[in-house]
Design a protein around this motif. Structure first.
Motif, PDB file in Angstrom:
ATOM      1  N   UNK A  29      46.787  -8.350  41.913  1.00  0.00           N
ATOM      2  CA  UNK A  29      45.545  -9.098  42.077  1.00  0.00           C
ATOM      3  C   UNK A  29      45.413  -9.460  43.556  1.00  0.00           C
ATOM      4  N   UNK A  30      44.176  -9.438  44.057  1.00  0.00           N
ATOM      5  CA  UNK A  30      43.889  -9.863  45.432  1.00  0.00           C
ATOM      6  C   UNK A  30      42.863 -10.977  45.368  1.00  0.00           C
ATOM      7  N   UNK A  31      43.137 -12.079  46.079  1.00  0.00           N
ATOM      8  CA  UNK A  31      42.212 -13.214  46.121  1.00  0.00           C
ATOM      9  C   UNK A  31      41.905 -13.514  47.587  1.00  0.00           C
ATOM     10  N   UNK A  32      40.606 -13.536  47.914  1.00  0.00           N
ATOM     11  CA  UNK A  32      40.151 -13.837  49.266  1.00  0.00           C
ATOM     12  C   UNK A  32      39.312 -15.103  49.216  1.00  0.00           C
ATOM     13  N   UNK A  33      39.681 -16.086  50.026  1.00  0.00           N
ATOM     14  CA  UNK A  33      38.929 -17.339  50.102  1.00  0.00           C
ATOM     15  C   UNK A  33      38.256 -17.408  51.477  1.00  0.00           C
ATOM     16  N   UNK A  34      36.921 -17.544  51.464  1.00  0.00           N
ATOM     17  CA  UNK A  34      36.141 -17.563  52.702  1.00  0.00           C
ATOM     18  C   UNK A  34      35.365 -18.879  52.752  1.00  0.00           C
ATOM     19  N   UNK A  35      35.467 -19.641  53.859  1.00  0.00           N
ATOM     20  CA  UNK A  35      34.645 -20.848  53.960  1.00  0.00           C
ATOM     21  C   UNK A  35      33.162 -20.492  53.806  1.00  0.00           C
ATOM     22  N   UNK A  36      32.429 -21.286  53.033  1.00  0.00           N
ATOM     23  CA  UNK A  36      31.005 -21.010  52.806  1.00  0.00           C
ATOM     24  C   UNK A  36      30.242 -20.848  54.115  1.00  0.00           C
ATOM     25  N   UNK A  37      30.609 -21.600  55.134  1.00  0.00           N
ATOM     26  CA  UNK A  37      29.927 -21.520  56.426  1.00  0.00           C
ATOM     27  C   UNK A  37      30.096 -20.144  57.068  1.00  0.00           C
ATOM     28  N   UNK A  38      31.176 -19.422  56.702  1.00  0.00           N
ATOM     29  CA  UNK A  38      31.451 -18.102  57.272  1.00  0.00           C
ATOM     30  C   UNK A  38      31.087 -16.967  56.332  1.00  0.00           C
ATOM     31  N   UNK A  39      30.563 -17.281  55.141  1.00  0.00           N
ATOM     32  CA  UNK A  39      30.230 -16.249  54.153  1.00  0.00           C
ATOM     33  C   UNK A  39      28.747 -15.918  54.277  1.00  0.00           C
ATOM     34  N   UNK A  40      28.427 -14.781  54.901  1.00  0.00           N
ATOM     35  CA  UNK A  40      27.017 -14.452  55.112  1.00  0.00           C
ATOM     36  C   UNK A  40      26.296 -14.113  53.814  1.00  0.00           C
ATOM     37  N   UNK A  41      25.029 -14.438  53.744  1.00  0.00           N
ATOM     38  CA  UNK A  41      24.244 -14.184  52.537  1.00  0.00           C
ATOM     39  C   UNK A  41      24.065 -12.721  52.225  1.00  0.00           C
ATOM     40  N   UNK A  42      24.274 -11.849  53.211  1.00  0.00           N
ATOM     41  CA  UNK A  42      24.098 -10.420  52.982  1.00  0.00           C
ATOM     42  C   UNK A  42      25.434  -9.707  52.765  1.00  0.00           C
ATOM     43  N   UNK A  53      34.165 -22.625  45.020  1.00  0.00           N
ATOM     44  CA  UNK A  53      35.012 -23.791  44.792  1.00  0.00           C
ATOM     45  C   UNK A  53      34.903 -24.696  46.013  1.00  0.00           C
ATOM     46  N   UNK A  54      34.253 -25.827  45.835  1.00  0.00           N
ATOM     47  CA  UNK A  54      34.074 -26.748  46.960  1.00  0.00           C
ATOM     48  C   UNK A  54      33.340 -26.077  48.098  1.00  0.00           C
ATOM     49  N   UNK A  55      33.960 -26.040  49.267  1.00  0.00           N
ATOM     50  CA  UNK A  55      33.347 -25.463  50.455  1.00  0.00           C
ATOM     51  C   UNK A  55      33.744 -24.003  50.680  1.00  0.00           C
ATOM     52  N   UNK A  56      34.287 -23.344  49.648  1.00  0.00           N
ATOM     53  CA  UNK A  56      34.764 -21.971  49.798  1.00  0.00           C
ATOM     54  C   UNK A  56      34.120 -21.026  48.798  1.00  0.00           C
TER      55      UNK A  56
END
Length: 69
Positions: A29-42, A53-56
């Protein structure tokens, strides 16, 4: 853009009894957590599950897949 590829290998095999053969390993299994501020809408995710989850933003793969952000 950022690119992430999950190419899951197998887990470790089971131990062998005397004069026996060990078992095959399990899936990974691979899990990647990206801060919402760095997760682009595209962003583009293949074969993964996206959750929040929270800010991620959490992306999980149980088979081969990719993330382009």
């Amino acid at each position: 853009s950022d690119v992430c590829s999950s190419d899951l290998g197998l887990g470790g095999g089971g131990g062998a009894a005397t004069n026996g053969t060990g078992g095959s390993g399990g899936n990974g299994i691979v899990i990647l957590s990206v801060p919402n501020a760095d997760y682009p809408g595209n962003s583009y995710v293949t074969n993964g599950t996206v959750s929040y989850s929270g800010d991620n933003t959490i992306i999980t793969w149980t088979s081969s897949g990719s993330y382009i952000g």
